[in-house]
Design a protein around this motif. Sequence first.
Motif, mmCIF file in Angstrom:
data_model
loop_
_atom_site.group_PDB
_atom_site.id
_atom_site.type_symbol
_atom_site.label_atom_id
_atom_site.label_comp_id
_atom_site.label_asym_id
_atom_site.label_seq_id
_atom_site.Cartn_x
_atom_site.Cartn_y
_atom_site.Cartn_z
ATOM 1 N N LEU A 68 0.803 -0.961 -0.009
ATOM 2 C CA LEU A 68 0.041 0.276 -0.051
ATOM 3 C C LEU A 68 0.889 1.152 0.005
ATOM 4 O O LEU A 68 0.472 2.374 -0.588
ATOM 5 N N ALA A 69 1.992 1.149 0.789
ATOM 6 C CA ALA A 69 3.052 2.391 0.883
ATOM 7 C C ALA A 69 3.396 2.604 -0.593
ATOM 8 O O ALA A 69 3.422 3.904 -0.963
ATOM 9 N N GLY A 70 3.689 1.727 -1.429
ATOM 10 C CA GLY A 70 4.292 2.025 -2.786
ATOM 11 C C GLY A 70 2.967 2.503 -3.737
ATOM 12 O O GLY A 70 3.201 3.617 -4.596
ATOM 13 N N ILE A 71 1.727 2.113 -3.447
ATOM 14 C CA ILE A 71 0.831 2.632 -4.351
ATOM 15 C C ILE A 71 0.382 4.093 -3.968
ATOM 16 O O ILE A 71 0.437 4.801 -4.763
ATOM 17 N N MET A 72 0.514 4.516 -2.532
ATOM 18 C CA MET A 72 0.428 5.720 -2.103
ATOM 19 C C MET A 72 1.366 6.720 -2.619
ATOM 20 O O MET A 72 1.240 7.868 -2.979
ATOM 21 N N ALA A 73 2.606 6.108 -2.677
ATOM 22 C CA ALA A 73 3.791 6.879 -2.825
ATOM 23 C C ALA A 73 3.638 7.214 -4.483
ATOM 24 O O ALA A 73 3.926 8.534 -4.696
#
Length: 919
Positions: free
Chosen positions: A176-181
């Motif tokens: 999720l952190a990658g998507i949000m970034a």
Amino acid sequence: MAAEPVFGVIRRNGGVSAFDPAKITVAMTKAFLAVEGSAAAASRRIHDTVAELSEGVVVALTRRAEAERALHIEDIQDAVELALMRGGHHKVARAYVLYRDSRALARRERAEAARSEAPTLQVRHADGCLRPLDETALAALVAEACAGLDDVAPEPILTELRRNLYDGIDLGELSLAGIMAARTLVEQEPNYTRVSARLLLDRLRREALSHVFASPRTASAAEMEGLYATYFPAYLARAVEAGLMDPELLRFDTDRLARALRPERDGQFEFLGLQTLYDRYFLQTGGTRFELPQAFFMRVAMGLALREVDREARAIEFYDLLSSFDFMASTPTLFNAGTTRPQLSSCFLTTVPDALEGIFGAVRDNAMLAKYSGGLGNDWTRVRGLGAHIKGTNGESQGVVPFLKVANDTAVAVNQGGKRKGAVCAYLETWHIDIDAFLDLRKNTGDERRRTHDMNTAHWVPDLFMQRVAEDGPWTLFSPDEVPEMHDLYGPAFKAAYEAQEARAAAGAIKVHRQVRAVDLWRRMLTMLFETGHPWITFKDPCNLRSPQGHAGVVHSSNLCTEITLNTSDDEVAVCNLGSVNLAAHVGADGLDHARLRHTVATAMRMLDNVIDINFYTIPQARRSNLRHRPVGLGLMGYQDALHSLRLPVASDAAVAFADTSMEALSYYAIEASCNLAAERGRYPSFEGSLWSRGILPIDSVEILAEARGGLDLDRSRRFDWDTLRGRVVETGMRNSNVMAIAPTATISNICGVAQSIEPAYQNLYVKSNMSGDFTVVNEALVRDLKARGLWDAVMVSDLKYFDGSLGQIDRVPDDLKALYATAFEIDTAWLIEAAARRQKWIDQAQSLNLYMAQASGRRLEALYRLAWERGLKTTYYLRSRGATSVEKSTLKGTDGKLNAVGVASACSLDDPGCEACQ
């Protein structure tokens, strides 16, 4: 410079220091010196310029800090950069940017060095064990997501991603952190929405493959090229085992179908489209999705090919059309095709009888139809009005409103299997005695027992009323139990009956009636439409006079989204089966690709016709009606994208002409396809006596309306060989009583990444909010054009935010781009009506037409709706107006952190009440 209030500045290391305006002055001065040399240090001009710019920056930052109490150091530097650019000091701004970039690079190098020396972060895996973060694999994943896309890079994503990592993070949070970034960068470069989608795909693959193969498993996009074929049959078996899929699908040649899958098409999604599928459409058990995109499209295609002779060949044909985004079936079809309850139809229309058991029977029917994702349109005109006599109890009726309240609450209670709220629209003819109470249903004041805040409402307006308005004449309201014949009459017959009833009322032969000034009622209708968005304005006579099925019944209302115009009665609930052609995919530099469009329409019509036979019907009246008349509604989406491709401003004669020619092509190919299906499968049962059987096509039925009105101001030009097709229709027949309807496509257009339906651009940069979160939406065509002219930069992004996505007030944008990318509230809405009128002449049903008004006035509002009626439109939909306040002019980055549905099951509602139930 005056002393400013002290507020905090968040440093990059997380510490907080006091704001010092002098540092801004120093930074700007250094930038000027870097460009103009040290000799400029004593220049009065430089000193005054820096002082003025610094003061402006401080004032802006202080105003923001009053709400935020603290600012990040990057926000301050962004403000300095923006001030330099807006002040026209472009060389200085460039020097400042280069300085910032050099400092950022140095910080990254120090961070990399520190990371190499620091302990490796631990990641918690599905089995609960902690393992070191695989930095190499993470970088490879982001690089793969960026591959092949212009103007994107892994580094800024990884930088933003690492800021949000912590020791002990689990795999779900890491993905999720990658998507949000990646999402935070969309406003700078639209292609990052595709990067976000690819990162979501990685998350989905891990989830789906682990579930199907019953062990932790993931795969890269490249590995899926070979793995899809292995995954697909295992996925089908898992879905049948879970009770989610019709076991008949296992009888297909699944190996043949698996070989036909196109894994590379997973990469064409934008983030909003894939997130929408993830949240609402993909099969799941216990919140775990196990359906990958190409499996999803093939499942839908198999479900629609169940009764074909060569099922595999047709399934592959249908799959290719869906997965290419050339055509998309409606939401109920996508939800339910191939499942154990294949309710595939989009819209249901009913007429409510004037009897207690009939009323509550209609409410029950609403619940059953809504359960499996159907949108509802109810005709309530027959229900007697307030004060009417009730013979059975010798009392007086409370009118239609209390029953509408029950229908409203039923729609809320039946939430379509947790996927979205039930949605219904109530229609009432303008002569009903309860019309005043009907107008008040959506108000936020008054007796809550007489309000329906969740129900859409619409007027069913006869031509005679519009004529009385034009004449400033009287208008008489009746209770339908005393004038029952008027419900089924239209055109000249309605006029004769209405005038006869007026004479009876004047003679005292009718108990419940009231006379009003037609203009006063019309103005109140428009006032409530502006204030509450309801009731919508739809026109009874053109819907009936041009209906191909006038020999078989009467159109008493439209549907939830005002594009369906089918007959209803006590014995028949009208059903429509929808899908939309992606017009943008059929347009090139030279215009429409007719060969491709003809193929798309032929395949789509076959799919829609199949829906009728495969469909799961929840009430017998719907089955009876659908099998007897076999109506479908082929529509379109991506109209605005097509205009952009052709370089046609929506507010232009050329765009109106394109609306005409493109709809003529769609109409011709749809009628041709239904005729071909009739030759193969037989005519629909109620064909004899229809307009089709008499050689009257939609373009011909315009003359019926013109004759009834004594004329119609509408262009009648045509380009195709309609005479030949007309003769073939008479000889061979039609497979479907109705073939065209333009629905809103609120969700399926998101899936395909194009503009909704026939809608103009809403804004060129904005945040779209729905149950899946908040999504930054950028007009990619505009960005391409601005890049080509060297105008796409941080200042342009900031200006688009400031001016609510409009180019109109941005001086450096050329006039041709301002015209081409004018937004809905910048154009004269009359252009939308003129384009819709040119489409309507080709359509046997109607179109969901939203109207926009930036600065409403009673006179302009009245002129618009009179124009819609005069041009022969059958219906209108929402009136969109601007709010009294503007959106916050801060960065969109902060809003893109509100993703609330990745990785969790959530109930979904309509993006816009009413729209999505059809598509």
